[in-house]
Write an enzyme that holds these catalytic residues in place. Structure first.
Site, mmCIF file in Angstrom:
data_model
loop_
_atom_site.group_PDB
_atom_site.id
_atom_site.type_symbol
_atom_site.label_atom_id
_atom_site.label_comp_id
_atom_site.label_asym_id
_atom_site.label_seq_id
_atom_site.Cartn_x
_atom_site.Cartn_y
_atom_site.Cartn_z
ATOM 1 N N SER A 46 0.855 -1.182 0.000
ATOM 2 C CA SER A 46 0.000 0.000 0.000
ATOM 3 C C SER A 46 0.890 1.230 0.000
ATOM 4 C CB SER A 46 -0.904 0.007 1.237
ATOM 5 O OG SER A 46 -1.735 1.140 1.239
ATOM 6 N N GLU A 47 0.602 2.173 -0.891
ATOM 7 C CA GLU A 47 1.530 3.299 -1.065
ATOM 8 C C GLU A 47 1.580 4.232 0.136
ATOM 9 O OE1 GLU A 47 -0.924 6.378 -3.831
ATOM 10 O OE2 GLU A 47 -0.568 4.396 -4.654
ATOM 11 N N ASN A 48 0.652 4.063 1.097
ATOM 12 C CA ASN A 48 0.759 4.886 2.308
ATOM 13 C C ASN A 48 1.711 4.283 3.338
ATOM 14 O OD1 ASN A 48 -1.181 2.835 2.696
ATOM 15 N ND2 ASN A 48 -2.179 3.963 4.343
#
Length: 214
Positions: A46-48
């Protein structure tokens, strides 16, 4: 957009993933994929700032400190790691993502993607789309076949701003699976009971099937 159709697309995309793949999931339909991986051992990023995202937790186990980039509650697989979002983008820009699964506003007949802006409408931001298009080794588009206004998502030429030079390898809709190459679009699998002629009518780009132009 029926939930049944969304789940159908997510299940079919899950079939394209292989054990050991590092996979980034975009917003929308891709967020459903963790629930349909079965026994596959893929590593969801997840890019977060998470590697090792698991399926949707039961309501009693939801912890809103653990959310995806789509702000949905998530679980973590054993061995998962948390890190700064800047490190996440180092992974993406460094070419360490095997597969990016994302939605699209349009995809052209050669796989060029438009998924971040509609002309004349407010733009919230690019998000990670341009980085993923440029950095992921393989791109799968998971999308309904048509937009809400009935226009096709698969088009001959983009009319929305491009997301970058990287091209989609595969498009999965509720009706079909398409593959892209320099020669254009190929229909590789039908997922609904539409005839080829009916599929052609709701598709905005030419495509081949079993070597012949439809």
């Amino acid at each position: 957009m029926s939930q049944e159709a969304r789940i159908k697309i997510a299940k079919r995309v899950a079939e394209e993933l292989s054990d050991g793949d590092i996979v980034n999931l975009g917003v929308g339909i891709p967020t459903l994929i963790p629930d349909y991986l079965g026994d596959k051992k893929v590593h969801l990023q997840s890019e977060n700032g998470l590697l090792g995202m698991g399926p949707t937790p039961d309501e009693k186990d939801i912890n809103m400190d653990l959310i995806s980039a789509s702000k949905h509650p998530i679980s973590m697989e054993p061995g998962a790691s948390l890190f700064d979002s800047s490190d996440s983008f180092v992974m993406i820009r460094g070419g360490h993502i095997d597969v990016a699964v994302m939605g699209a506003l349009q995809v052209d007949q050669y796989g060029e993607i438009a998924n971040w802006a509609i002309p004349g409408k407010n733009i919230l931001g690019v998000g990670g789309a341009m980085d993923l298009v440029a950095g992921a080794k393989k791109i799968i588009i998971a999308s309904m076949h048509q937009a809400k206004d009935g226009t096709p998502k698969l088009v001959e030429k983009l009319t929305f701003p491009t997301s970058g030079n990287g091209r989609a390898n595969i498009l999965v809709t509720e009706h079909a699976v398409f593959k892209f190459s320099d020669q254009g679009t190929e229909l590789v699998e039908q997922l609904s009971d539409l005839s080829l002629e009916q599929l052609k009518e709701i598709t905005g780009a030419p495509f081949t099937y079993q070597g012949a132009l439809v």
